[in-house]
Write a protein that holds these residues in place. Structure first.
Motif, short mmCIF file in Angstrom:
data_model
loop_
_atom_site.label_atom_id
_atom_site.label_comp_id
_atom_site.label_asym_id
_atom_site.label_seq_id
_atom_site.Cartn_x
_atom_site.Cartn_y
_atom_site.Cartn_z
N GLN A 92 0.80 -1.21 0.00
CA GLN A 92 0.00 0.00 0.00
C GLN A 92 0.84 1.28 0.00
O GLN A 92 0.55 2.23 -0.71
CB GLN A 92 -0.93 0.01 1.22
CG GLN A 92 -1.91 1.17 1.26
CD GLN A 92 -2.84 1.20 0.07
OE1 GLN A 92 -3.17 0.15 -0.49
NE2 GLN A 92 -3.26 2.37 -0.33
N LYS A 93 1.92 1.30 0.77
CA LYS A 93 2.74 2.51 0.83
C LYS A 93 3.36 2.80 -0.53
O LYS A 93 3.48 3.97 -0.92
CB LYS A 93 3.83 2.37 1.90
CG LYS A 93 4.67 3.65 2.03
CD LYS A 93 5.65 3.56 3.18
CE LYS A 93 6.47 4.84 3.27
NZ LYS A 93 7.43 4.81 4.40
N SER A 94 3.73 1.77 -1.26
CA SER A 94 4.31 1.97 -2.59
C SER A 94 3.29 2.62 -3.51
O SER A 94 3.62 3.53 -4.27
CB SER A 94 4.77 0.63 -3.17
OG SER A 94 5.77 0.05 -2.38
N LEU A 95 2.05 2.14 -3.45
CA LEU A 95 1.00 2.71 -4.29
C LEU A 95 0.78 4.18 -3.95
O LEU A 95 0.61 5.03 -4.84
CB LEU A 95 -0.31 1.94 -4.10
CG LEU A 95 -0.31 0.47 -4.55
CD1 LEU A 95 -1.65 -0.18 -4.22
CD2 LEU A 95 -0.03 0.37 -6.04
N GLU A 96 0.79 4.49 -2.67
CA GLU A 96 0.54 5.87 -2.26
C GLU A 96 1.71 6.78 -2.63
O GLU A 96 1.50 7.94 -3.00
CB GLU A 96 0.25 5.91 -0.75
CG GLU A 96 -1.08 5.26 -0.41
CD GLU A 96 -1.38 5.23 1.07
OE1 GLU A 96 -0.44 5.36 1.87
OE2 GLU A 96 -2.55 5.07 1.43
#
Length: 345
Positions: A165-169
């Protein structure tokens, strides 16, 4: 068969099945989809057929009558010819409308593709004629901000990769809805990491240049929990590396966060499901920063902060202040962290 109004995916699907409309109008703000479709039209003819049957014209340099005449020609040693008219956004609607007569009665052996890249076509007569002749009108729209995370996740999956998720954000906040750049960066990651690899924050930092520690995402998280040390460490990095995070983009994300907090406060339902639907969030973990922020900022503070951000935006443009924008931004961060919530009545 192709439709009078179609989507990017439906047009690509039709082309892959060799189902062609006589005329296509590709227009709209998002250039990526138009470029991608032009690449697909470029594959219709074989290399040995293109020399005599594929033409790329530029609307400012050619008259509509010449385009129509070319489209009426018979293909040479091929079943069809492809005529691509680019830069149509650079000519008046009246000039494009002169193609309406051809578009209303097109040659069955010609595929005419009219590209208005970056702008909506205003040529109503042409659009009406294309629709009447079972042609295709496709408006390429910019993604809304809330649509970007799903688009990023979808393209990463399409490339055979996974992402936390952090990568997507991180990708969402630093690339935004610039689809051309987004696809280029993910293509680069796919080439470097290989099939089945995970797109981690470290991989993004190493290969794209987005710091996993000093970015807008981390700044908003630090503001949400009022971690002053981290806030000032991040903005010091921004000041030393101005290209890493343009302040106009950073300020927009900070503003959106506090504006969303204010909306959340006055939402009739503050439950997780309701807030996720309200902010179009895809994962419950994304609520964390909202919950942290609501625990530390009351509505009066939020109103004061939003006003301060607007004041910063004005002053950073040189209106009412000559201070360096990073100095002003430092003061803004201090104001946010210490806002007492004093609202003038």
């Amino acid at each position: 068969m192709a439709q009078a109004s179609a989507t990017f995916d439906s047009i690509r699907s039709d082309l892959s099945r060799r189902q062609y409309a006589p005329v296509y109008l590709l227009h709209g703000e998002e250039g990526y989809y138009i470029d991608a479709l032009v690449d697909e039209f470029d594959k219709i003819l074989g290399d040995d057929e293109k020399a005599f049957n594929q033409y790329t014209l530029y609307a400012p340099d050619v008259e509509p009558a010449a385009v129509s005449e070319l489209c009426h020609r018979m293909p040479m040693m091929a079943d069809r010819q492809v005529v691509i008219l680019k830069e149509a956004q650079a000519v008046p609607a009246a000039k494009l409308n002169k193609l309406a007569a051809y578009a209303g009665s097109p040659s069955p052996t010609t595929i005419l593709v009219i590209c208005c890249r970056g702008a909506e076509a205003k040529a109503k007569d042409l659009i009406k004629a294309i629709n009447s002749a079972k042609g295709v009108v496709f408006e390429s729209k910019k993604l809304k901000d809330y649509q970007v995370p799903a688009a990023i996740a979808g393209y990463i999956k399409n490339k055979g990769l996974t992402a936390e998720q952090k990568s997507l954000e991180m990708l969402c906040e630093f690339i935004g809805n610039d689809l051309s750049r987004l696809h280029n960066e993910i293509d680069k990651l796919a080439g470097i990491l290989g099939p089945g690899a995970a797109v981690t924050p470290e991989a993004i930092e190493r290969n794209i240049g987005i710091s996993k520690e000093y970015n807008t995402f981390e700044l908003v998280d630090a503001l949400a929990v009022k971690d002053a040390a981290k806030v000032f460490r991040i903005i010091a990095y921004f000041r030393s590396n101005p290209k890493s995070a343009p302040l106009v983009m950073v300020t927009t994300n900070v503003f959106n966060f506090f504006a969303d907090l204010l909306v959340a406060y006055y939402s009739p339902d503050r439950g997780d499901s309701a807030l996720m639907a309200l902010f179009k969030l895809r994962h419950p973990i994304q609520l964390r920063r909202y919950r942290e922020g609501m625990a530390r900022y009351n509505p009066f503070q939020l109103i004061e902060i939003i006003s301060a951000i607007r004041d910063f935006d004005t002053k950073s443009k040189g209106v009412g202040s000559r201070q360096n924008e990073h100095r002003l931004f430092h003061d803004l961060m201090y104001h946010i962290l210490t806002a007492p919530g004093n609202i003038r009545r």
